[in-house]
Design an enzyme around this catalytic site. Structure first.
Site, PDB file in Angstrom:
ATOM      1  N   PRO A  12       3.855  -8.483  -3.594  1.00 23.22           N
ATOM      2  CA  PRO A  12       3.821  -8.480  -5.055  1.00 23.22           C
ATOM      3  C   PRO A  12       4.871  -7.585  -5.703  1.00 23.22           C
ATOM      4  O   PRO A  12       5.153  -6.490  -5.211  1.00 23.22           O
ATOM      5  CB  PRO A  12       2.410  -7.966  -5.380  1.00 23.22           C
ATOM      6  N   ASN A  13       5.420  -8.107  -6.779  1.00 24.01           N
ATOM      7  CA  ASN A  13       6.388  -7.422  -7.646  1.00 24.01           C
ATOM      8  C   ASN A  13       7.777  -7.274  -7.035  1.00 24.01           C
ATOM      9  O   ASN A  13       8.701  -6.799  -7.706  1.00 24.01           O
ATOM     10  CB  ASN A  13       5.852  -6.044  -8.095  1.00 24.01           C
ATOM     11  N   ARG A  20      13.050  -3.719 -11.641  1.00 20.97           N
ATOM     12  CA  ARG A  20      11.836  -2.920 -11.544  1.00 20.97           C
ATOM     13  C   ARG A  20      12.151  -1.508 -11.042  1.00 20.97           C
ATOM     14  O   ARG A  20      12.614  -1.336  -9.912  1.00 20.97           O
ATOM     15  CB  ARG A  20      10.926  -3.621 -10.539  1.00 20.97           C
ATOM     16  N   TYR A  25      13.608   1.707  -6.524  1.00 20.16           N
ATOM     17  CA  TYR A  25      13.815   0.556  -5.631  1.00 20.16           C
ATOM     18  C   TYR A  25      15.258   0.062  -5.574  1.00 20.16           C
ATOM     19  O   TYR A  25      15.552  -0.859  -4.798  1.00 20.16           O
ATOM     20  CB  TYR A  25      12.872  -0.590  -6.052  1.00 20.16           C
ATOM     21  N   ASN A  76       7.362  -6.641   3.905  1.00 17.47           N
ATOM     22  CA  ASN A  76       7.173  -5.605   2.894  1.00 17.47           C
ATOM     23  C   ASN A  76       5.984  -6.066   2.054  1.00 17.47           C
ATOM     24  O   ASN A  76       6.140  -6.909   1.173  1.00 17.47           O
ATOM     25  CB  ASN A  76       8.416  -5.439   2.020  1.00 17.47           C
ATOM     26  N   ALA A  79       2.336  -3.408  -2.864  1.00 15.08           N
ATOM     27  CA  ALA A  79       1.128  -2.607  -3.099  1.00 15.08           C
ATOM     28  C   ALA A  79      -0.044  -3.027  -2.215  1.00 15.08           C
ATOM     29  O   ALA A  79      -0.963  -2.223  -1.998  1.00 15.08           O
ATOM     30  CB  ALA A  79       0.738  -2.698  -4.568  1.00 15.08           C
ATOM     31  N   GLU A 100       6.887  -3.378   9.619  1.00 15.35           N
ATOM     32  CA  GLU A 100       6.523  -3.064   8.225  1.00 15.35           C
ATOM     33  C   GLU A 100       7.720  -2.390   7.572  1.00 15.35           C
ATOM     34  O   GLU A 100       8.360  -1.518   8.175  1.00 15.35           O
ATOM     35  CB  GLU A 100       5.318  -2.124   8.227  1.00 15.35           C
ATOM     36  N   HIS A 102       9.501  -0.829   3.827  1.00 18.76           N
ATOM     37  CA  HIS A 102       9.436  -0.431   2.414  1.00 18.76           C
ATOM     38  C   HIS A 102      10.798   0.080   1.986  1.00 18.76           C
ATOM     39  O   HIS A 102      11.454   0.805   2.744  1.00 18.76           O
ATOM     40  CB  HIS A 102       8.409   0.685   2.204  1.00 18.76           C
ATOM     41  N   LEU A 103      11.197  -0.278   0.784  1.00 25.10           N
ATOM     42  CA  LEU A 103      12.464   0.241   0.262  1.00 25.10           C
ATOM     43  C   LEU A 103      12.373   1.748   0.047  1.00 25.10           C
ATOM     44  O   LEU A 103      13.281   2.503   0.407  1.00 25.10           O
ATOM     45  CB  LEU A 103      12.806  -0.445  -1.072  1.00 25.10           C
ATOM     46  N   ARG A 109       5.750   9.871  -1.950  1.00 28.30           N
ATOM     47  CA  ARG A 109       5.349   9.464  -3.299  1.00 28.30           C
ATOM     48  C   ARG A 109       3.872   9.812  -3.563  1.00 28.30           C
ATOM     49  O   ARG A 109       3.334  10.703  -2.926  1.00 28.30           O
ATOM     50  CB  ARG A 109       5.645   7.970  -3.475  1.00 28.30           C
TER      51      ARG A 109
HETATM   52  C1  DQA Z   1       7.038  -0.704  -1.658  1.00 31.32           C
HETATM   53  C2  DQA Z   1       6.203   0.563  -1.773  1.00 31.32           C
HETATM   54  C3  DQA Z   1       4.820   0.262  -2.324  1.00 31.32           C
HETATM   55  O1  DQA Z   1       4.088   1.483  -2.464  1.00 31.32           O
HETATM   56  C4  DQA Z   1       4.924  -0.382  -3.688  1.00 31.32           C
HETATM   57  O2  DQA Z   1       3.639  -0.722  -4.166  1.00 31.32           O
HETATM   58  C5  DQA Z   1       5.839  -1.540  -3.704  1.00 31.32           C
HETATM   59  C6  DQA Z   1       7.085  -1.467  -2.969  1.00 31.32           C
HETATM   60  C7  DQA Z   1       8.491  -0.410  -1.248  1.00 31.32           C
HETATM   61  O3  DQA Z   1       9.184  -1.329  -0.855  1.00 31.32           O
HETATM   62  O4  DQA Z   1       8.949   0.735  -1.358  1.00 31.32           O
HETATM   63  O5  DQA Z   1       5.585  -2.524  -4.399  1.00 31.32           O
HETATM   64  O6  DQA Z   1       6.470  -1.538  -0.650  1.00 31.32           O
END
Ligand code: DQA
Length: 154
Positions: A12-13, A20, A25, A76, A79, A100, A102-103, A109
């Site tokens: 998501p997102n 964003r 990011y 990725n 959330a 797994e 994450h950017l 965080r």
């Molecule tokens: C994320 C980190 C997550 O905490 C966040 O909710 C995201 C992006 C990252 O790529 O850093 O949507 O997965």
């Protein structure tokens, strides 16, 4: 000869990358990231399927699809990383090398980002390297599928 297939899933997102919270990011769009992944894949003779969804159920469906025909999965989960037992269970059932990604570095965080429902059921984790993390994840998947890296769970 059939090429080795990797799947890259974004949750998501992540369709909003570039717009964003760019201070967290980065400025690369998801299209640009996927294009650089496709280029890497061509150079390494790998076929790549890249998909994004905002829906938890669809993410589970995509993980199940990867289990059917991919040699490795890079995910990725956005959330859902921090909330989804369904994500955990789908990854646990998916018996291919999994990374797994994450950017950002969730551990640096907010505390609610420190828990991952994915981490215990993947081979390895890449985080904090921005868009370049996708290339690092591809390199790791290549190592796992071509015998150059032994994942912790192998
Ligand atoms: C994320 C980190 C997550 O905490 C966040 O909710 C995201 C992006 C990252 O790529 O850093 O949507 O997965």
């Amino acid at each position: 000869m059939t090429k080795t297939l990797f799947h890259i899933l974004n949750g998501p997102n992540l369709n909003l990358l570039g717009q964003r919270e760019p201070e967290i990011y980065g400025h690369h769009s998801l299209d640009a990231i996927e294009a650089s992944c496709q280029k890497w894949a061509e150079n390494h003779d790998i076929a790549l399927l890249a998909r994004q969804t905002n829906s938890e159920g669809t993410l589970v469906d995509y993980i199940q699809n990867a289990a059917e025909d991919a040699s490795a999965l890079i995910i990725n989960p956005g959330a859902y990383t921090h909330t989804s037992i369904a994500l955990h269970d789908a990854l646990a059932a998916c018996k291919i090398p999994k990374i797994e990604l994450h950017l950002s570095n969730p551990h640096a965080r907010e505390p609610f980002r420190h828990r991952s429902f994915a981490s215990s059921v993947v081979d390895g984790i890449i985080c904090g390297f921005g868009a370049h993390g996708y290339i690092l994840a591809l390199e790791a998947a290549f190592g796992l599928t071509h015998g150059q890296t032994s994942g912790q769970k192998s």
